[in-house]
Design a protein around this motif. Structure first.
Motif, mmCIF file in Angstrom:
data_model
loop_
_atom_site.group_PDB
_atom_site.id
_atom_site.type_symbol
_atom_site.label_atom_id
_atom_site.label_comp_id
_atom_site.label_asym_id
_atom_site.label_seq_id
_atom_site.Cartn_x
_atom_site.Cartn_y
_atom_site.Cartn_z
ATOM 1 N N GLY A 1 -3.443 13.464 -10.954
ATOM 2 C CA GLY A 1 -3.999 12.745 -9.844
ATOM 3 C C GLY A 1 -2.978 11.706 -10.383
ATOM 4 N N ALA A 2 -2.391 11.139 -11.289
ATOM 5 C CA ALA A 2 -1.985 9.450 -11.338
ATOM 6 C C ALA A 2 -0.340 9.883 -10.802
ATOM 7 N N LEU A 3 -0.429 10.549 -11.356
ATOM 8 C CA LEU A 3 1.125 11.316 -10.355
ATOM 9 C C LEU A 3 1.206 11.877 -8.864
ATOM 10 N N LEU A 4 0.641 12.079 -8.747
ATOM 11 C CA LEU A 4 0.540 12.092 -7.116
ATOM 12 C C LEU A 4 0.322 10.355 -6.540
ATOM 13 N N ARG A 5 -0.839 9.641 -7.238
ATOM 14 C CA ARG A 5 -0.864 8.047 -6.597
ATOM 15 C C ARG A 5 0.371 7.170 -6.658
ATOM 16 N N HIS A 6 1.059 7.962 -7.921
ATOM 17 C CA HIS A 6 2.220 7.102 -8.139
ATOM 18 C C HIS A 6 3.318 7.260 -7.087
ATOM 19 N N VAL A 7 3.220 8.650 -6.934
ATOM 20 C CA VAL A 7 4.791 8.850 -5.200
ATOM 21 C C VAL A 7 3.576 8.617 -4.226
ATOM 22 N N LEU A 8 3.136 9.110 -4.145
ATOM 23 C CA LEU A 8 2.402 8.216 -2.691
ATOM 24 C C LEU A 8 2.218 7.085 -2.463
ATOM 25 N N LEU A 9 1.938 6.698 -3.691
ATOM 26 C CA LEU A 9 1.908 4.729 -3.184
ATOM 27 C C LEU A 9 3.281 4.045 -3.226
ATOM 28 N N ALA A 10 4.681 5.374 -3.369
ATOM 29 C CA ALA A 10 5.680 4.214 -3.762
ATOM 30 C C ALA A 10 6.449 4.676 -2.360
ATOM 31 N N GLU A 11 6.380 6.662 -1.984
ATOM 32 C CA GLU A 11 6.499 6.416 -0.729
ATOM 33 C C GLU A 11 5.896 5.284 0.658
ATOM 34 N N ALA A 12 4.237 5.385 0.454
ATOM 35 C CA ALA A 12 4.053 4.019 0.966
ATOM 36 C C ALA A 12 4.768 3.072 1.225
ATOM 37 N N THR A 13 4.814 2.291 -0.025
ATOM 38 C CA THR A 13 5.432 1.192 0.097
ATOM 39 C C THR A 13 7.002 1.253 0.929
ATOM 40 N N ARG A 14 7.401 2.045 0.249
ATOM 41 C CA ARG A 14 9.310 2.199 1.065
ATOM 42 C C ARG A 14 9.102 2.677 2.328
ATOM 43 N N ALA A 15 8.108 3.059 3.122
ATOM 44 C CA ALA A 15 8.184 3.514 4.860
ATOM 45 C C ALA A 15 7.236 2.684 5.314
ATOM 46 N N ARG B 1 -7.729 6.068 -1.273
ATOM 47 C CA ARG B 1 -8.075 4.522 -1.106
ATOM 48 C C ARG B 1 -7.701 3.928 -2.003
ATOM 49 N N ASP B 2 -8.358 3.924 -3.160
ATOM 50 C CA ASP B 2 -8.662 2.702 -3.707
ATOM 51 C C ASP B 2 -6.619 2.037 -3.827
ATOM 52 N N GLY B 3 -5.670 2.917 -4.167
ATOM 53 C CA GLY B 3 -4.927 2.863 -4.390
ATOM 54 C C GLY B 3 -3.732 2.661 -3.013
ATOM 55 N N VAL B 4 -3.272 3.208 -2.398
ATOM 56 C CA VAL B 4 -2.735 3.520 -0.780
ATOM 57 C C VAL B 4 -3.158 2.933 -0.391
ATOM 58 N N ILE B 5 -4.379 2.848 0.206
ATOM 59 C CA ILE B 5 -4.722 2.530 1.333
ATOM 60 C C ILE B 5 -5.389 0.807 1.344
ATOM 61 N N GLY B 6 -5.980 0.796 -0.084
ATOM 62 C CA GLY B 6 -6.156 0.056 -0.705
ATOM 63 C C GLY B 6 -5.035 -1.349 -1.268
ATOM 64 N N TRP B 7 -3.694 -0.864 -1.417
ATOM 65 C CA TRP B 7 -2.488 -1.918 -1.084
ATOM 66 C C TRP B 7 -2.079 -2.628 0.546
ATOM 67 N N ARG B 8 -2.821 -1.088 1.531
ATOM 68 C CA ARG B 8 -2.344 -1.580 3.062
ATOM 69 C C ARG B 8 -3.282 -2.412 3.444
ATOM 70 N N LYS B 9 -4.212 -2.505 3.053
ATOM 71 C CA LYS B 9 -4.962 -3.363 3.249
ATOM 72 C C LYS B 9 -4.725 -4.689 3.076
ATOM 73 N N ALA B 10 -4.530 -5.476 1.754
ATOM 74 C CA ALA B 10 -3.992 -6.220 1.067
ATOM 75 C C ALA B 10 -3.129 -7.653 1.364
ATOM 76 N N GLU B 11 -1.998 -5.744 2.093
ATOM 77 C CA GLU B 11 -0.728 -6.133 2.362
ATOM 78 C C GLU B 11 -0.988 -6.753 4.497
ATOM 79 N N MET B 12 -2.066 -6.317 4.574
ATOM 80 C CA MET B 12 -2.676 -6.404 5.881
ATOM 81 C C MET B 12 -2.925 -8.098 6.086
ATOM 82 N N ALA B 13 -4.358 -7.810 5.769
ATOM 83 C CA ALA B 13 -4.680 -9.462 5.169
ATOM 84 C C ALA B 13 -3.820 -10.253 5.221
ATOM 85 N N ALA B 14 -2.938 -10.101 3.783
ATOM 86 C CA ALA B 14 -1.605 -11.343 4.009
ATOM 87 C C ALA B 14 -0.998 -11.340 4.873
ATOM 88 N N LEU B 15 -0.595 -11.124 5.764
ATOM 89 C CA LEU B 15 -0.032 -10.931 7.438
ATOM 90 C C LEU B 15 -0.708 -11.719 8.292
#
Length: 199
Positions: free
Chosen positions: A61-75, A125-139
Motif C-alpha cells: 500500500g505504501a509503495l502504491l501510494r508513493h508511486v501514484l502520488l509521484a505520478e500525479a505530481t509530475r502530471a 483519497r488521503d494521499g493523491v486526492i488530498g494533495w490535489r484538493k490542497a493544491e486547488m485550494a492554494a490556487l
C-alpha cells in the motif's frame, strides 16, 4: 553467465532504481489493476529483490501510494502562472493530457481499484486526492489575493468544477477531452463562477 537480481540491484541505485520500480508498479496496475501489485510482482518486474523494496516501503500500500502520488505530481502542474485563469488552464491541461495519454489505462485501473478495495480507496483519497484538493485550494487563494476571485467563493465547489467535467467524460460519456473543452470549461464555467461580482 546470467546476471542475478542482486547484481542488478547493486549497479542500479537511487533515481535509476526508483524509476525502474515505479515503471514496474505502473505496468502491473495497467495490466492487472491495483490488486495485482504485490512486492513479489514488483521485484520480479523491476529486476530487484523484495528486501530492496521493504527497505523503502513497509508494504504494498505504501509503495502504491508513493508511486501514484509521484505520478500525479509530475502530471498536474502546480506552478503559479500569474493569473487565476492561467493556473486553471495549466491544471486542466495537465489532467487532459493524463486522461488522454499513455497513462490513461493506469488511471482507469486506479478508479476500478477504489471501487473494489476500500482500504486502497481511503489511502488514495488521503494521499493523491488530498494533495490535489490542497493544491486547488492554494490556487484559489492566490486568485483571491490577486482580486480575481471573490473572497466568498465556495472553495470546495470551485476546486472541483473544471476537473469534474473532464472526469465525467473520461469515466461516463467517453466524449472527447480536447483543449477546446478545457478552454470552454475555464472561460464559461469556472472563471465566471469564481469571479468578483459587481456590488
Amino acid at each position: 553467465m546470467g546476471t542475478t537480481s542482486d547484481e542488478r540491484t547493486t549497479r542500479r541505485r537511487g533515481a535509476e532504481l526508483e524509476a525502474a520500480i515505479a515503471d514496474a508498479v505502473l505496468g502491473i496496475v495497467r495490466e492487472g489493476g491495483a490488486r495485482a501489485v504485490t512486492m513479489e510482482a514488483v521485484a520480479a518486474r523491476a529486476g530487484t529483490s523484495k528486501p530492496v523494496l521493504y527497505r523503502r516501503w513497509p508494504d504494498r500500500g505504501a509503495l502504491l501510494r508513493h508511486v501514484l502520488l509521484a505520478e500525479a505530481t509530475r502530471a498536474i502542474p502546480t506552478a503559479d502562472t500569474g493569473s487565476f485563469r492561467g493556473d486553471l488552464l495549466a491544471v486542466l491541461r495537465g489532467w487532459a493530457a493524463l486522461l488522454t495519454g499513455p497513462r490513461a489505462p493506469v488511471v482507469a485501473a486506479v478508479v476500478a481499484a477504489m471501487v473494489e478495495d476500500p482500504q486502497f480507496a481511503a489511502a488514495f483519497r488521503d494521499g493523491v486526492i488530498g494533495w490535489r484538493k490542497a493544491e486547488m485550494a492554494a490556487l484559489i487563494r492566490r486568485g483571491i489575493d490577486r482580486g480575481e476571485v471573490r473572497p466568498d467563493v465556495p472553495v470546495e465547489i470551485a476546486r472541483e468544477l473544471g476537473q469534474s467535467v473532464l472526469w465525467h467524460r473520461f469515466l461516463v460519456t467517453g466524449d472527447p477531452i480536447t483543449d477546446d473543452v478545457v478552454r470552454q470549461v475555464v472561460d464559461e464555467v469556472v472563471v465566471p463562477f469564481a469571479a468578483v461580482r459587481a456590488g
